[in-house]
Enzyme design. Sequence first.
Site, short mmCIF file in Angstrom:
data_model
loop_
_atom_site.label_atom_id
_atom_site.label_comp_id
_atom_site.label_asym_id
_atom_site.label_seq_id
_atom_site.Cartn_x
_atom_site.Cartn_y
_atom_site.Cartn_z
N ASP A 34 -0.58 3.97 28.25
CA ASP A 34 0.51 3.01 28.47
C ASP A 34 0.43 2.42 29.88
OD1 ASP A 34 1.31 3.68 26.02
OD2 ASP A 34 3.22 4.62 26.59
N GLU A 36 -2.22 2.08 31.80
CA GLU A 36 -3.34 1.12 31.92
C GLU A 36 -2.96 -0.21 31.28
OE1 GLU A 36 -7.37 3.87 31.73
OE2 GLU A 36 -6.18 3.60 29.93
N ASP A 38 -0.01 -1.54 30.84
CA ASP A 38 0.95 -2.27 31.68
C ASP A 38 0.27 -2.89 32.90
OD1 ASP A 38 2.99 -1.83 30.04
OD2 ASP A 38 3.85 -0.13 31.14
N SER A 83 9.06 -15.74 -5.45
CA SER A 83 9.39 -14.31 -5.43
C SER A 83 8.87 -13.70 -6.72
CB SER A 83 10.88 -14.10 -5.22
OG SER A 83 11.57 -14.60 -6.31
N GLU A 112 1.45 -1.72 -5.00
CA GLU A 112 1.79 -1.76 -3.57
C GLU A 112 3.24 -1.35 -3.40
OE1 GLU A 112 1.09 -5.78 -2.29
OE2 GLU A 112 -0.97 -5.76 -3.01
N LYS A 114 6.96 -2.04 -2.33
CA LYS A 114 7.78 -3.24 -2.13
C LYS A 114 8.58 -3.00 -0.87
CE LYS A 114 10.70 -6.52 -4.46
NZ LYS A 114 11.61 -6.73 -3.35
N ASP A 116 11.08 -3.41 2.15
CA ASP A 116 12.42 -3.98 2.24
C ASP A 116 12.57 -4.72 3.57
OD1 ASP A 116 14.91 -4.54 1.44
OD2 ASP A 116 15.75 -2.55 1.78
N ARG A 135 10.65 -17.72 4.39
CA ARG A 135 10.55 -18.23 3.03
C ARG A 135 11.56 -19.35 2.78
NH1 ARG A 135 11.05 -17.49 -2.66
NH2 ARG A 135 12.99 -16.68 -2.98
N TYR A 221 0.49 -8.80 2.65
CA TYR A 221 0.12 -8.41 1.28
C TYR A 221 -0.31 -9.57 0.38
CZ TYR A 221 5.10 -9.58 1.02
OH TYR A 221 6.31 -10.20 1.17
N LYS A 286 0.34 -5.89 -9.28
CA LYS A 286 -0.32 -7.19 -9.35
C LYS A 286 -1.64 -7.08 -10.11
CE LYS A 286 1.40 -8.24 -4.72
NZ LYS A 286 1.10 -8.41 -3.29
N LYS A 310 11.91 -2.12 -9.39
CA LYS A 310 12.92 -1.72 -8.40
C LYS A 310 13.40 -0.30 -8.69
CE LYS A 310 14.59 -4.70 -5.89
NZ LYS A 310 15.38 -5.86 -6.02
N CYS A 404 49.61 -18.36 -7.95
CA CYS A 404 48.49 -18.40 -7.00
C CYS A 404 48.88 -17.63 -5.73
CB CYS A 404 48.14 -19.85 -6.67
SG CYS A 404 46.94 -19.98 -5.34
N CYS A 407 49.04 -20.72 -2.87
CA CYS A 407 49.98 -21.84 -2.90
C CYS A 407 51.16 -21.59 -3.86
CB CYS A 407 49.27 -23.14 -3.29
SG CYS A 407 48.80 -23.19 -5.00
N CYS A 422 44.17 -21.50 -10.69
CA CYS A 422 45.19 -22.23 -9.95
C CYS A 422 44.85 -23.70 -10.18
CB CYS A 422 45.10 -21.90 -8.46
SG CYS A 422 46.05 -23.05 -7.46
N CYS A 427 45.50 -27.02 -3.41
CA CYS A 427 45.66 -25.64 -2.93
C CYS A 427 44.69 -25.42 -1.76
CB CYS A 427 45.37 -24.66 -4.07
SG CYS A 427 45.32 -22.96 -3.51
S1 IVH Z 1 3.89 -10.35 -3.33
C1 IVH Z 1 3.44 -14.49 -5.20
N1 IVH Z 1 3.96 -7.91 -2.40
O1 IVH Z 1 9.45 -9.02 -2.45
C2 IVH Z 1 3.69 -13.10 -4.78
N2 IVH Z 1 5.97 -9.19 -2.22
O2 IVH Z 1 10.76 -9.98 -4.96
C3 IVH Z 1 4.32 -12.98 -3.46
N3 IVH Z 1 7.80 -8.04 -1.09
O3 IVH Z 1 9.46 -12.45 -1.74
C4 IVH Z 1 4.98 -11.71 -3.15
N4 IVH Z 1 6.72 -6.17 -0.67
O4 IVH Z 1 9.48 -10.77 0.25
C5 IVH Z 1 4.67 -9.04 -2.60
N5 IVH Z 1 3.79 -5.75 -1.58
C6 IVH Z 1 4.52 -6.87 -1.77
C7 IVH Z 1 5.87 -6.99 -1.34
C8 IVH Z 1 6.56 -8.18 -1.60
C9 IVH Z 1 7.86 -6.82 -0.52
C10 IVH Z 1 8.94 -8.99 -1.14
C11 IVH Z 1 8.61 -10.40 -0.78
C12 IVH Z 1 8.90 -11.21 -2.02
C13 IVH Z 1 9.85 -10.32 -2.75
C14 IVH Z 1 9.75 -10.58 -4.25
#
Ligand code: IVH
Length: 670
Positions: A34, A36, A38, A83, A112, A114, A116, A135, A221, A286, A310, A404, A407, A422, A427
């Site tokens: 660290d 070095e 800095d 998405s 992969e 997902k 958050d 996005r 990703y 995918k 999910k 209401c 109102c 209403c 209102c």
């Molecule tokens: S692929 C065309 N891979 O989840 C495909 N999305 O519900 C583009 N996300 O908008 C997305 N981890 O923000 C992809 N390993 C992953 C992800 C991922 C999180 C999010 C991303 C996307 C949303 C879709």
Amino acid sequence: MKKESVKERIEFLRTLLNDANYNYHVLAQSILTDQEFDKYLRELEVLELENPEYDSPNSPTKKVGGEVIDRFKKVKHKMPMLSLPDVFSLEEIEDFNKRILKENVDPIYVCEYKIDGLSVSLHYEKGQLVYAATRGDGVVGEDITHNVKTIKSVPLVLKKPIDIEVRGEIYMEKKVLEEINKKRKNEKLPLLQNVRNAAAGSIRQLDSKIAAERKLNTWIYHLPNPEDYGLKTHEEALNFMSDLGLKVNTQANRLVHGIHEIEAYIEDITHKRNELPYEIDGVVIKVNALNSQNELGFTSKYPKWAVAYKFPAEEVLTKLLDIEFTVGRTGRITPNAVLEPVIVMGSTVKRATLHNEDYVRMKDLKIGDIVSIRKAGDVIPEVVEAKKNRRVGDEQVFAMIYTCPICESVLEKKKDQVDHYCMNVSCPARKIEGLIHFCSRKAMNIDGLGIEIMEDLFNLGFVKTIIDVYHLNQHKKDLIELEGYGTKSVDNLLLAIEDSKHNSLERLLFGLGISGIGDKTALMLVKKFQTIDNLLNASFEDYKNIKDIGPTLATNLYDYFQNVENIELIESLKELGLNMKYLGESSKENELITGRKFVLTGTLSFIDRDRLSEIIDSYGGFTSSSVSKKTDVVIVGESPGSKYDKAKELNLEIWNEDYIKEILGKLKEI
Ligand code: IVH
């Protein structure tokens, strides 16, 4: 030092520091201590200050933040940022797998995590980071380059000097959120709710110093144009991006064969999930082969080659303290559960919608009940049920209101409908809600006119109608003097209002708040009608004949555009300079089809009826099921019905199978 050697030293330090950054933040290993790091960074800062001619926007000194912007510029994505379709059970994953098998595609997938967080698109030219965007609505995002540059795992310079766009997720580690909240608690600041909100809030800072302090991170990703780099599979694309120095989750991503291996992957991560340093809310699956991805293609919203599984929503218990009623912009009354605050999936829940009277009665909710709360799709909190065995006897029975809450006019409930309304168009609650809706993100997207500010402006009398929003510049001085506003935020607000005049028509149409017209329907309508004048001049039949528009929506649309006050509102907005056209991708046009009304009868040998309707639709034509004087063309196939006779009787234009085939052939639709 001689100029020559200064330049060399700067370059040496930049390479060294970039390399150290990459090793530390992407590979999780150290090549410098660290101290070095800095020391070299400070040396570079001094040299850049003394020799501004060698300054570079992508120097590692830019990682500490400092750049402040006035407002977020909009960026149109080269390709929409889509998405993924959510699935919530293993059965739904099996359905996805079956769809893939049906298309004769090999069931080889990449699984992969997902992540958050929020998605980001990074653009490099000749290996240099040129800009980064959120996005947004998928078509247009916001330029967040100044903040993204402060993220340690985002390389400012790639290992190869290529042009490339990559996409991934910006996220905040769990322990970073804890540290931030500990500090905020001491400073008596409101706590950040969860990692996703914290990351999103940090990236939306004008001052990049704040984003730098928030210690954001990334996982990359997605490569939108893999074929441009000669790649054949998603796995290769991930490795390719990793080799460029981007942070790809190679430990987590796994190539799997068939449904059983997908299930094993999910099973495995379900157990490990809590031990990860970052939050994941599911697993993304995918199709690996890129040629198969291309064959499968996209719907208007999603790729057909991927799904997001999910994790099941978490359920927690809390107390129902009260049921309060709110009035929406259409006058609809909604009962809301007021809950003893409780944390569900990382964020505090205090309220949940109870939709309508029947919903509350069906769930037999009593005030004082212990209820279970779930976050559907992780976002909207929902009251699942009352725990009746926990009742102690002093719970109060729910009582619907009949006037209401704002109102006090008597509420109405239409026959066969569940909602109370209403009906008082003046209102205040309805008006404020309508204004908030008009300015909201999916409507006119006026940044800075959220709920609280709008309530202030309404109560102060500055904004009572939509037109007043566009006259706010006349109150600039008053606004600046209001507590908590200041010149800069007022300037930004007025600019955002001015900018909104250039929005494409679907935003305005959605913003007008016509009952039942959501953002998707608004977009579909403007694609078809193109201009507000076409909408104003359309007949009830024109609306009703549109696929997906039932008689109720058609009535709502027709009534809205016939109403004198609404016509006047639209005329005033026109005069104020608001755009009244659809600005999206130019829709297809053909003089034989666009704007004309078609009826199809009989069977066509070369195309099915739905497909033909879709094509007519895509050229801005209308199809309807009955022949009338207003019909322009009747398309006649084998064994036509009485519609053919009627067409002849009315002397309408008739196209036979050969003719429509010829037209579609010329248009390259078949
Ligand atoms: S692929 C065309 N891979 O989840 C495909 N999305 O519900 C583009 N996300 O908008 C997305 N981890 O923000 C992809 N390993 C992953 C992800 C991922 C999180 C999010 C991303 C996307 C949303 C879709």
